[in-house]
Each structure stands twice: as structure tokens, then as C-alpha cells.
Design a protein around this motif. Structure first.
Motif, PDB file in Angstrom:
ATOM      1  N   CYS A 211       0.830  -1.208   0.000  1.00 27.54           N
ATOM      2  CA  CYS A 211       0.000   0.000   0.000  1.00 27.54           C
ATOM      3  C   CYS A 211       0.864   1.257   0.000  1.00 27.54           C
ATOM      4  N   HIS A 212       0.255   2.355  -0.413  1.00 28.82           N
ATOM      5  CA  HIS A 212       0.828   3.705  -0.315  1.00 28.82           C
ATOM      6  C   HIS A 212       2.269   3.771  -0.824  1.00 28.82           C
ATOM      7  N   THR A 213       2.482   3.176  -1.985  1.00 28.51           N
ATOM      8  CA  THR A 213       3.828   3.184  -2.570  1.00 28.51           C
ATOM      9  C   THR A 213       4.220   4.548  -3.131  1.00 28.51           C
ATOM     10  N   LYS A 214       3.233   5.438  -3.266  1.00 25.67           N
ATOM     11  CA  LYS A 214       3.520   6.763  -3.828  1.00 25.67           C
ATOM     12  C   LYS A 214       3.697   7.839  -2.759  1.00 25.67           C
ATOM     13  N   ASP A 215       3.854   7.433  -1.494  1.00 27.73           N
ATOM     14  CA  ASP A 215       4.187   8.415  -0.451  1.00 27.73           C
ATOM     15  C   ASP A 215       5.594   8.925  -0.719  1.00 27.73           C
ATOM     16  N   GLY A 216       5.855  10.231  -0.803  1.00 27.21           N
ATOM     17  CA  GLY A 216       4.869  11.235  -0.876  1.00 27.21           C
ATOM     18  C   GLY A 216       5.415  12.454  -1.612  1.00 27.21           C
ATOM     19  N   ARG A 217       4.561  13.481  -1.684  1.00 25.11           N
ATOM     20  CA  ARG A 217       4.948  14.740  -2.341  1.00 25.11           C
ATOM     21  C   ARG A 217       5.184  15.808  -1.274  1.00 25.11           C
ATOM     22  N   LEU A 218       6.360  16.397  -1.303  1.00 25.76           N
ATOM     23  CA  LEU A 218       6.846  17.256  -0.228  1.00 25.76           C
ATOM     24  C   LEU A 218       6.155  18.617  -0.179  1.00 25.76           C
ATOM     25  N   MET A 219       5.953  19.067   1.037  1.00 21.19           N
ATOM     26  CA  MET A 219       5.550  20.446   1.310  1.00 21.19           C
ATOM     27  C   MET A 219       6.438  20.985   2.431  1.00 21.19           C
ATOM     28  N   TYR A 220       6.806  22.249   2.336  1.00 23.67           N
ATOM     29  CA  TYR A 220       7.615  22.959   3.335  1.00 23.67           C
ATOM     30  C   TYR A 220       9.073  22.500   3.364  1.00 23.67           C
ATOM     31  N   GLY A 221       9.512  21.727   2.367  1.00 17.99           N
ATOM     32  CA  GLY A 221      10.882  21.239   2.368  1.00 17.99           C
ATOM     33  C   GLY A 221      11.823  22.098   1.552  1.00 17.99           C
ATOM     34  N   SER A 222      13.021  21.587   1.324  1.00 21.37           N
ATOM     35  CA  SER A 222      14.035  22.340   0.579  1.00 21.37           C
ATOM     36  C   SER A 222      13.809  22.247  -0.922  1.00 21.37           C
ATOM     37  N   LEU A 223      13.072  21.233  -1.363  1.00 22.94           N
ATOM     38  CA  LEU A 223      12.727  21.100  -2.775  1.00 22.94           C
ATOM     39  C   LEU A 223      11.441  21.854  -3.058  1.00 22.94           C
ATOM     40  N   PRO A 224      11.147  22.162  -4.302  1.00 22.25           N
ATOM     41  CA  PRO A 224       9.880  22.834  -4.626  1.00 22.25           C
ATOM     42  C   PRO A 224       8.690  22.007  -4.135  1.00 22.25           C
ATOM     43  N   ASP A 225       7.652  22.692  -3.690  1.00 21.33           N
ATOM     44  CA  ASP A 225       6.452  22.000  -3.231  1.00 21.33           C
ATOM     45  C   ASP A 225       5.968  21.002  -4.268  1.00 21.33           C
ATOM     46  N   SER A 226       5.524  19.862  -3.798  1.00 19.92           N
ATOM     47  CA  SER A 226       5.006  18.736  -4.590  1.00 19.92           C
ATOM     48  C   SER A 226       6.098  17.889  -5.221  1.00 19.92           C
ATOM     49  N   SER A 227       7.364  18.193  -4.920  1.00 21.10           N
ATOM     50  CA  SER A 227       8.435  17.301  -5.366  1.00 21.10           C
ATOM     51  C   SER A 227       8.292  15.949  -4.678  1.00 21.10           C
ATOM     52  N   PHE A 228       8.648  14.895  -5.385  1.00 20.35           N
ATOM     53  CA  PHE A 228       8.507  13.558  -4.819  1.00 20.35           C
ATOM     54  C   PHE A 228       9.744  13.154  -4.040  1.00 20.35           C
ATOM     55  N   THR A 229       9.521  12.529  -2.889  1.00 11.99           N
ATOM     56  CA  THR A 229      10.579  11.807  -2.197  1.00 11.99           C
ATOM     57  C   THR A 229       9.973  10.534  -1.632  1.00 11.99           C
ATOM     58  N   ASP A 230      10.721   9.486  -1.605  1.00 11.62           N
ATOM     59  CA  ASP A 230      10.198   8.183  -1.196  1.00 11.62           C
ATOM     60  C   ASP A 230      10.146   8.084   0.328  1.00 11.62           C
ATOM     61  N   VAL A 231       8.965   8.223   0.881  1.00 10.68           N
ATOM     62  CA  VAL A 231       8.753   8.016   2.314  1.00 10.68           C
ATOM     63  C   VAL A 231       7.707   6.918   2.520  1.00 10.68           C
ATOM     64  N   SER A 232       7.733   5.914   1.653  1.00 11.42           N
ATOM     65  CA  SER A 232       6.912   4.734   1.869  1.00 11.42           C
ATOM     66  C   SER A 232       7.447   3.973   3.073  1.00 11.42           C
ATOM     67  N   GLY A 233       6.618   3.111   3.630  1.00  8.78           N
ATOM     68  CA  GLY A 233       7.027   2.350   4.805  1.00  8.78           C
ATOM     69  C   GLY A 233       6.466   2.935   6.080  1.00  8.78           C
ATOM     70  N   GLY A 234       7.045   2.580   7.210  1.00  7.68           N
ATOM     71  CA  GLY A 234       6.548   3.030   8.503  1.00  7.68           C
ATOM     72  C   GLY A 234       5.271   2.313   8.900  1.00  7.68           C
ATOM     73  N   TRP A 235       4.555   2.920   9.839  1.00  9.35           N
ATOM     74  CA  TRP A 235       3.313   2.326  10.345  1.00  9.35           C
ATOM     75  C   TRP A 235       2.149   3.298  10.211  1.00  9.35           C
ATOM     76  N   HIS A 236       0.985   2.773   9.889  1.00  9.10           N
ATOM     77  CA  HIS A 236      -0.240   3.553  10.035  1.00  9.10           C
ATOM     78  C   HIS A 236      -0.434   3.822  11.519  1.00  9.10           C
ATOM     79  N   ASP A 237      -0.875   5.008  11.837  1.00  7.77           N
ATOM     80  CA  ASP A 237      -0.782   5.482  13.213  1.00  7.77           C
ATOM     81  C   ASP A 237      -1.773   4.812  14.159  1.00  7.77           C
ATOM     82  N   ALA A 238      -3.027   4.695  13.749  1.00  9.61           N
ATOM     83  CA  ALA A 238      -4.042   4.127  14.637  1.00  9.61           C
ATOM     84  C   ALA A 238      -5.082   3.429  13.764  1.00  9.61           C
ATOM     85  N   GLY A 239      -6.357   3.783  13.944  1.00 11.34           N
ATOM     86  CA  GLY A 239      -7.385   3.220  13.083  1.00 11.34           C
ATOM     87  C   GLY A 239      -7.386   3.854  11.707  1.00 11.34           C
TER      88      GLY A 239
END
Length: 611
Positions: free
Chosen positions: A161-189
Motif C-alpha cells: 500500500c501507499h507506494t507513492k508516499d509522498g509529495r513534499l511540502m515545506y521542504g528544501s525542494l519545490p512544493d510537490s516534489s517527490f521523495t520516497d517516504v513509503s514504509g513506517g506504520w499507520h498510526d491508529a485506526g
């Protein structure tokens, strides 16, 4: 984070279920199979114990209550019905969190022999067991829930799931630039991902392994599949978090702190078929927020921020712990080095931008409101010193320890959601080993004063000896207060508070007004949360072992929640009161939503009893 009640308000009734994709209308009918609506009888006595069981040398105190005065003693029977001992019920004059007029405690601590027993008071009975192995393997059961929360490859669904996470906001790259942040855990429900909670969960599981290396089995591989790989499962799970933190640190001076927001809350959904839309289409890219130390978010519900040290510091601590585990155990030397490099970079980022960054929301006022950060810096400095022996980290750890002191939720009867997070300043324990004698005393006193305060303010004023305020995620507070007592014992050898630690464990496992465990499927033969506020349960009706539910909240808080509607008759109705409530109902996102970070911390807490 708990689901957005504004967007869920239309889901918590049967008519809404009819119009939701893949959700069977038989939901409430299915749940009826394990609803038992109790009716109050003036003569009936209710007995509350730890349903999982006791260790031989535990303090063993049960609670009994009734509308009528109980004039008899209690009896302990063996499995053959033979009376082993008779004891006196002690009438309690304290708050019992109950409408029942007569509250009693039963002390059977002198019973230490392993076995299965029954408490009998008149015609009422309650079974319990004593076994030195009661808690062995239980932390691994909680890992089942963690694996079910995985983003990326999810072994529970056997889907990616969610292999396209994600498009950056507030970062050093232009807004909506892609960086691979797939993985981790869904937080709750829901299916958001937060560095706020993910960093803490990762670090806690690593510390649990360091403290209790023999408490964990190897039954799953790194993907969470049932196959041994010569690595304890808790380490496999922690690495899932470490890998995500490394992805979030996508450049030397950059750090993603959140993926997705409350646009996620569009109804029950499978993570691999996510209809939420962040502007790039359904089941597509999701927003990835970079920490910049400034308020963030769209619309009027912007987060508060003064810096990034809470997130960067806590992530540095987790990565430094990762280095220690991988370097010491020779799992992967190159991975250990990568963790250490990232940890030192994040620590410098944190020192350059002190303060806190909170969670972001899109259209709702609900978010993680963390506003502390010196504890995270102390934790990072202590673990980096342990890893590198660089004295600058030791000096920093002492400085941040003094800045933090006794700062905690403990002094408050209420607070904003996750305001004082993590709920235990575990850094004082991490630093304790390296402090001089006088500073050791100071660190121990920080813990002791907090424990004393909880006893004076709360635990000494209720029948159950519970020392937390019933704010959202009260069970998480219980877990960390219990851990604070345990760590204080390890630091000092002082066991005077141990009965309170046992009381908090027992509350989580059934010694509470509702007589329910707060862990999914623990114990399997007992009363535990069935109808939990998760998409997994709503869509599959499959139970997942180990998740820790949010827990009871103040009735006054419950009344104020938006869109909270129970979906079936309340099985615990006779035991609710005007002070604190708990509902085993999918519609109650306040008390019955299991959380990833609470479960991760509980892995560490329950390992204390199964080592």
C-alpha cells in the motif's frame, strides 16, 4: 491519530453503512454474538481481577462491588472447588469510578503457589491463575498488531500500500516534489504516518530488547511473514521504523515529519485501495510534510511550532539505539553506520532549531499537540554518548536533563492531545548510567517526585490505585507511568511503589469497573476489546491480537466529542458513570481505537513481567 469525528459522523450509524463500499450491513448483527447486556441486581456482586493472571510474588488485590452491603467474607477455591483460604472484604471509602454504592478490596497476595483458582463471594465467582510464566510471550503477541499497522508491504493483508508516499511540502525542494517516504506504520485506526509517534515506537522497541533480550522470540522474518530469520521479531519490527526514519531524513538538513492528513478520513478503507485524494487522484500520491520549525497546515487549523528539536531529537535517539543494537549484535555493520551518521546529522539539525513541531491537520481541529522538546534532546544526547563516547554529548545530556526536570503530564488533570509527549521522559533513565553520583540522585528524584505526585493526587484517592487523568489515550499514560516506576526501581533498588505498578498492569488486564482487558485478544478466553475503531475490523471482521485501545475518558470529555455515536447497545451500560466511561464499540473513536505507539510502549511495559 484518532479518526476525525467530523468526517466520521455519518459513518457511525447503520444507514451510512449501507452506502459504503465493501462494508457489510451485518456489522451490528455480527457484533451481537459477543454483546452481553448486564442488568443490575441489588444482590449481585461483581468481582474484578487481572484476567491474564499473576506472578507468584505479585501483590494480588481484586475489587468487588455491589448495590447492597456485602456482609460475607471471600473464599479462594482450587480447581476442585475446595476452599483453600477465607479472607475479609475491606470496605473502600474511595472513589470506585462507579455508581455502585459498596466497593471493596480483596487481598490474596499470600497465595503464591502456581495454579488456577476461583474467588467466591456469596454466589458470585471469578477465576484467576498464578504462574511464573504468565507474561512470557505476551510482548510478542503485541507485535501482531504492529505488523498489521505496517505501511508499504502489509503482511496481514499480504498487499502493498501507499507506494507513492509522498509529495513534499515545506521542504528544501519545490512544493510537490517527490521523495520516497513509503514504509513506517499507520498510526491508529486511520492510515496517517507520524514521525511524532513512529520515532518513539521505534526507540521503545529497541530499548525493550536491550533491557529484556530473552523476552522476545524469532518466529517472523523482516517482512512480517511466519518464517524465522535468526533475528528477534521485536528487532525486525523496530527496523521497519528505522528504515522509515532514514527515508524521512531525505537530505542532510531535511526531515519529513508527517505523511497524509485528515483528508485520509473518508470512511472505512483498505490501505491498498485508498480513496483519499490529496490533489493527485485517489489511491495516489499523499502529502509529505517536512519539518521547518514553523506553523503548518491548510485552512484555519494550523499547527503550532517553535522549532524541530522534538522530532529531530527523538529520531536521533531512535537511530542511535539502532546503531547500538545492529553494531553490538553484528546484524548489519553498514546499516549500523548509516543509523549513526543520520543520528548525528539529525542531532545537529535539532540543536540548530530548538523547539517543537506539531502534527498537521487539513480541515479539523484535531492534531498531535506536542509542545516539549528538551526531553527528546536529552534522550538523543544520552544515546549518542553511549554510541560514540563523545563527551560533548554527555555535557549536552546533563544540560537538557536539568532543563527538563520533572516536566510531565503528571502535574495536570487535563492537557491537549499528546501535549506532553512521550508520556515518559525515558531520557533520565538513559542518561542515569553515565551521570556522577550526585546527578544520579537528581535524576532518580525527578522520577520519584512524579510518582509521589501521582499517588497523592490520584492513586491514593481511588479504589483501583490508578494514578492517571482520564484524558484521551489514558491507557498510554498508564503504560508509561508503570514504566516510570519500573525504571525508578532499576535506578535505585527502591521497590516501595511496586504495588502501584502492579495495579496499573492489572487495570489494563481487567481489574477495572468494566471488567475488560484493554488489549485486543488478551486473554483469548477473557473479556477484551472486540468492536474496535479500525478499518481492518470494520471491513474484514478479523480480530488482530495485541492492540492497546485508547482507554477510558472523562465523561465530560466524551460528551463533547463531535460525531461520536455508538452503533449498538452498550454491553457495559451498568458500569458507566458520570465520571469516566469506556465503550467496546466501533463508533467510539475516543476509548476503543487501538494505537500503534501505545502498543509499542506496552511491549516494553509487559516485557518487565515476562523477562
Amino acid at each position: 491519530m484518532n479518526q476525525n469525528p467530523i468526517l466520521l459522523s455519518g459513518m457511525n450509524n447503520l444507514s451510512s453503512f449501507k452506502h459504503m463500499k465493501s462494508i457489510p450491513i451485518i456489522h451490528t448483527i455480527c457484533f451481537a454474538a459477543f454483546i452481553v447486556i448486564s442488568t443490575i441486581s441489588n444482590a449481585q456482586t461483581y468481582i474484578r481481577t487481572n484476567q491474564l493472571g499473576y506472578l507468584p510474588n505479585d501483590s494480588k488485590i481484586a475489587v468487588a462491588f455491589s448495590q447492597s452491603v456485602i456482609e460475607s467474607n471471600f473464599e479462594i477455591l482450587d480447581i476442585y472447588g475446595k476452599i483453600l483460604t477465607t479472607g475479609t472484604l475491606k470496605k473502600s471509602k474511595l472513589n470506585g469510578y462507579s455508581e455502585f454504592e459498596n466497593q471493596y478490596t480483596l487481598d490474596f497476595s499470600e497465595l503464591t503457589e502456581a495454579g488456577e483458582y476461583t474467588i467466591k463471594i456469596n454466589q458470585s465467582t471469578q477465576q484467576f491463575k498464578i504462574d511464573s510464566h504468565t507474561y512470557m510471550g505476551i510482548p510478542d503477541v503485541l507485535l501482531n498488531f504492529m505488523r498489521q499497522q505496517r505501511c508499504g508491504y502489509n503482511p496481514f493483508f499480504d498487499q502493498v500500500c501507499h507506494t507513492k508516499d509522498g509529495r513534499l511540502m515545506y521542504g528544501s525542494l519545490p512544493d510537490s516534489s517527490f521523495t520516497d517516504v513509503s514504509g513506517g506504520w499507520h498510526d491508529a485506526g486511520d492510515q496517517l504516518k507520524y514521525l511524532i509517534t513512529g520515532s518513539n515506537a521505534t526507540a521503545r522497541m529497541l530499548m525493550a530488547y536491550q533491557l529484556f533480550p530473552t523476552a522476545f522470540k524469532d518466529e517472523y522474518n523482516s517482512l512480517g511473514q511466519p518464517m524465522q530469520n535468526n533475528i528477534p521479531d521485536v528487532i525486525d519490527e523496530a527496523k521497519w521504523g528505522l528504515d522509515w526514519i532514514l527515508k524521512c531524513h531525505y537530505a542532510k538538513d531535511q526531515l519529513v515529519h508527517q505523511v497524509a492528513d485528515d483528508r485520509d478520513h473518508v470512511g472505512w478503507k483498505f490501505p491498498f485501495d485508498d480513496p483519499s485524494n490529496y490533489g493527485w487522484g485517489k489511491n495516489s500520491y499523499r502529502v509529505a510534510y517536512s519539518a521547518n520549525g514553523k506553523p503548518q497546515g491548510l485552512n484555519k487549523y494550523k499547527s503550532q511550532a517553535t522549532g524541530i528539536a522534538n522530532l529531530a531529537g527523538r529520531s536521533a535517539a531512535a537511530l542511535a539505539l539502532g546503531y547500538q543494537v545492529w553494531n553490538t549484535n553484528h546484524y548489519d555493520q553498514s546499516f549500523a553506520a548509516k543509523c549513526l551518521q543520520s543520528a548525528e546529522e539529525l542531532y545537529q539539525m535539532a540543536k540548530s532549531n530548538p523547539g517543537y513541531q506539531q502534527g498537521n491537520s487539513y480541515s479539523a481541529p484535531y492534531r498531535y499537540n506536542e509542545d516539549t522538546w528538551t526531553d527528546d534532546m536529552e534522550w538523543a544526547a544520552a544515546e549518542l554518548y553511549r554510541a560514540t563516547k563523545k563527551k560533548t554529548y554527555l555535557k549536552d545530556a546533563k544540560k537538557y536533563a536539568l532543563m527538563t526536570g520533572e516536566l510531565s503530564w503528571i502535574q495536570k488533570d487535563t492537557s491537549a492531545h499528546y501535549q506532553f509527549y512521550p508520556f515518559l521522559n525515558i531520557a533520565h533513565f538513559s542518561f542515569f548510567e553515565f551521570a556522577d553520583r550526585k546527578f544520579k540522585e537528581k535524576l532518580a528524584t525527578f522520577y520519584k517526585n512524579g510518582i509521589d505526585q501521582t499517588i497523592r493526587q490520584r492513586a491514593s484517592k481511588n479504589t483501583y490505585s490508578i494514578g492517571v487523568p482520564f484524558i484521551w489515550c489514558s491507557n498510554n499514560l498508564l503504560v508509561d507511568l508503570g514504566l516510570q516506576i519500573y525504571l525508578y526501581e532499576r535506578m535505585t533498588g527502591d521497590t516501595q511503589y511496586h504495588p502501584y505498578m502492579i495495579a496499573m498492569r492489572d487495570w489494563l488486564l481487567g481489574k477495572n469497573p468494566w471488567g475488560t482487558s484493554m488489549f485486543m485478544n488478551i486473554p483469548v478466553s477473557g473479556t477484551y476489546p472486540h468492536d474496535v475503531h479500525t478499518s481492518t475490523w470494520a471491513l474484514t471482521h478479523k480480530e488482530v491480537s495485541g492492540g492497546l485501545a485508547d482507554g477510558p475518558i472523562y465523561y465530560s470529555t466524551y460528551q463533547k466529542q463531535l460525531g461520536l455515536t455508538l452503533t449498538h447497545p452498550d454491553a457495559f451500560a451498568p458500569f458507566q458513570n458520570k465520571y469516566v466511561v469506556y465503550h467496546d464499540d466501533i463508533g467510539d473513536y475516543c476509548t476503543n481505537e487501538p494505537t500503534m505507539d501505545g502498543t509499542a510502549c506496552a511491549i516494553m511495559f509487559l516485557a518487565c513481567f515476562g523477562k
